[in-house]
Design a protein around this motif. Structure first.
Motif, PDB file in Angstrom:
ATOM      1  N   ASP A   2       2.332  -9.035  -1.177  1.00 35.70           N
ATOM      2  CA  ASP A   2       1.955  -7.719  -1.677  1.00 35.70           C
ATOM      3  C   ASP A   2       2.966  -7.303  -2.743  1.00 35.70           C
ATOM      4  OD1 ASP A   2       1.765  -4.902  -2.081  1.00 35.70           O
ATOM      5  OD2 ASP A   2       0.700  -4.724  -0.170  1.00 35.70           O
ATOM      6  N   HIS A   4       3.333  -4.615  -4.539  1.00 35.08           N
ATOM      7  CA  HIS A   4       3.893  -3.260  -4.430  1.00 35.08           C
ATOM      8  C   HIS A   4       5.013  -3.215  -3.398  1.00 35.08           C
ATOM      9  CE1 HIS A   4       0.932  -1.516  -7.098  1.00 35.08           C
ATOM     10  NE2 HIS A   4      -0.010  -2.160  -6.438  1.00 35.08           N
ATOM     11  N   VAL A   5       4.808  -3.866  -2.276  1.00 40.70           N
ATOM     12  CA  VAL A   5       5.832  -3.901  -1.229  1.00 40.70           C
ATOM     13  C   VAL A   5       7.052  -4.676  -1.720  1.00 40.70           C
ATOM     14  CG1 VAL A   5       6.382  -4.763   1.081  1.00 40.70           C
ATOM     15  CG2 VAL A   5       4.191  -3.617   0.663  1.00 40.70           C
ATOM     16  N   LEU A   6       6.824  -5.780  -2.378  1.00 43.13           N
ATOM     17  CA  LEU A   6       7.916  -6.593  -2.904  1.00 43.13           C
ATOM     18  C   LEU A   6       8.759  -5.802  -3.904  1.00 43.13           C
ATOM     19  CD1 LEU A   6       9.004  -9.487  -2.634  1.00 43.13           C
ATOM     20  CD2 LEU A   6       7.556 -10.104  -4.559  1.00 43.13           C
ATOM     21  N   LYS A   8       8.972  -2.524  -4.117  1.00 39.32           N
ATOM     22  CA  LYS A   8       9.607  -1.389  -3.440  1.00 39.32           C
ATOM     23  C   LYS A   8      10.781  -1.836  -2.573  1.00 39.32           C
ATOM     24  CE  LYS A   8       7.634   2.560  -1.754  1.00 39.32           C
ATOM     25  NZ  LYS A   8       6.657   3.315  -0.968  1.00 39.32           N
ATOM     26  N   THR A   9      10.652  -2.963  -1.893  1.00 42.29           N
ATOM     27  CA  THR A   9      11.694  -3.391  -0.954  1.00 42.29           C
ATOM     28  C   THR A   9      12.767  -4.267  -1.584  1.00 42.29           C
ATOM     29  OG1 THR A   9      10.404  -5.313  -0.227  1.00 42.29           O
ATOM     30  CG2 THR A   9      10.135  -3.249   1.029  1.00 42.29           C
ATOM     31  N   GLN A  10      12.394  -5.082  -2.590  1.00 42.79           N
ATOM     32  CA  GLN A  10      13.360  -6.017  -3.163  1.00 42.79           C
ATOM     33  C   GLN A  10      13.604  -5.814  -4.657  1.00 42.79           C
ATOM     34  OE1 GLN A  10      13.045 -10.103  -1.919  1.00 42.79           O
ATOM     35  NE2 GLN A  10      11.863  -9.541  -0.111  1.00 42.79           N
ATOM     36  N   GLY A  11      12.828  -4.912  -5.264  1.00 42.39           N
ATOM     37  CA  GLY A  11      13.021  -4.631  -6.683  1.00 42.39           C
ATOM     38  C   GLY A  11      12.560  -5.730  -7.609  1.00 42.39           C
TER      39      GLY A  11
END
Length: 86
Positions: A2, A4-6, A8-11
């Motif tokens: 995902d 968006h998650v990547l 948001k969580t890892q920049g």
């Protein structure tokens, strides 16, 4: 993955830098197809995958995709260490 998650969580995120596709034989509706993915090359900020699509023992399509890792500003970013060693 995902995106968006990547981001948001890892920049980081991934963008397609180059793709080539060779259609070798046609598929038709209701064919049972197998897609195989092989990582051909991993560099500091990009990786190249070879994807092939098969109908039983017959190769139908060969796709080579180069993907680059980018940061939130869409600038090149080094791949995470766990991807480099996977």
């Amino acid at each position: 993955i995902d995106q968006h998650v990547l981001m948001k969580t890892q920049g980081i995120g991934f963008v397609v830098r180059r793709a080539t596709c060779d259609f070798i034989a046609p598929a038709v509706l209701d064919d049972l197809l197998t897609i195989k993915t092989h990582i051909e090359d991993i560099r500091k900020v990009r990786l190249t995958m070879l994807q092939t699509i098969w109908r039983k023992e017959e190769k139908l399509v060969e796709i080579r995709v180069e993907i680059a890792c980018v940061n939130a500003q869409r600038k090149p970013q080094e791949l995470p260490e766990k991807l480099l060693t996977a």
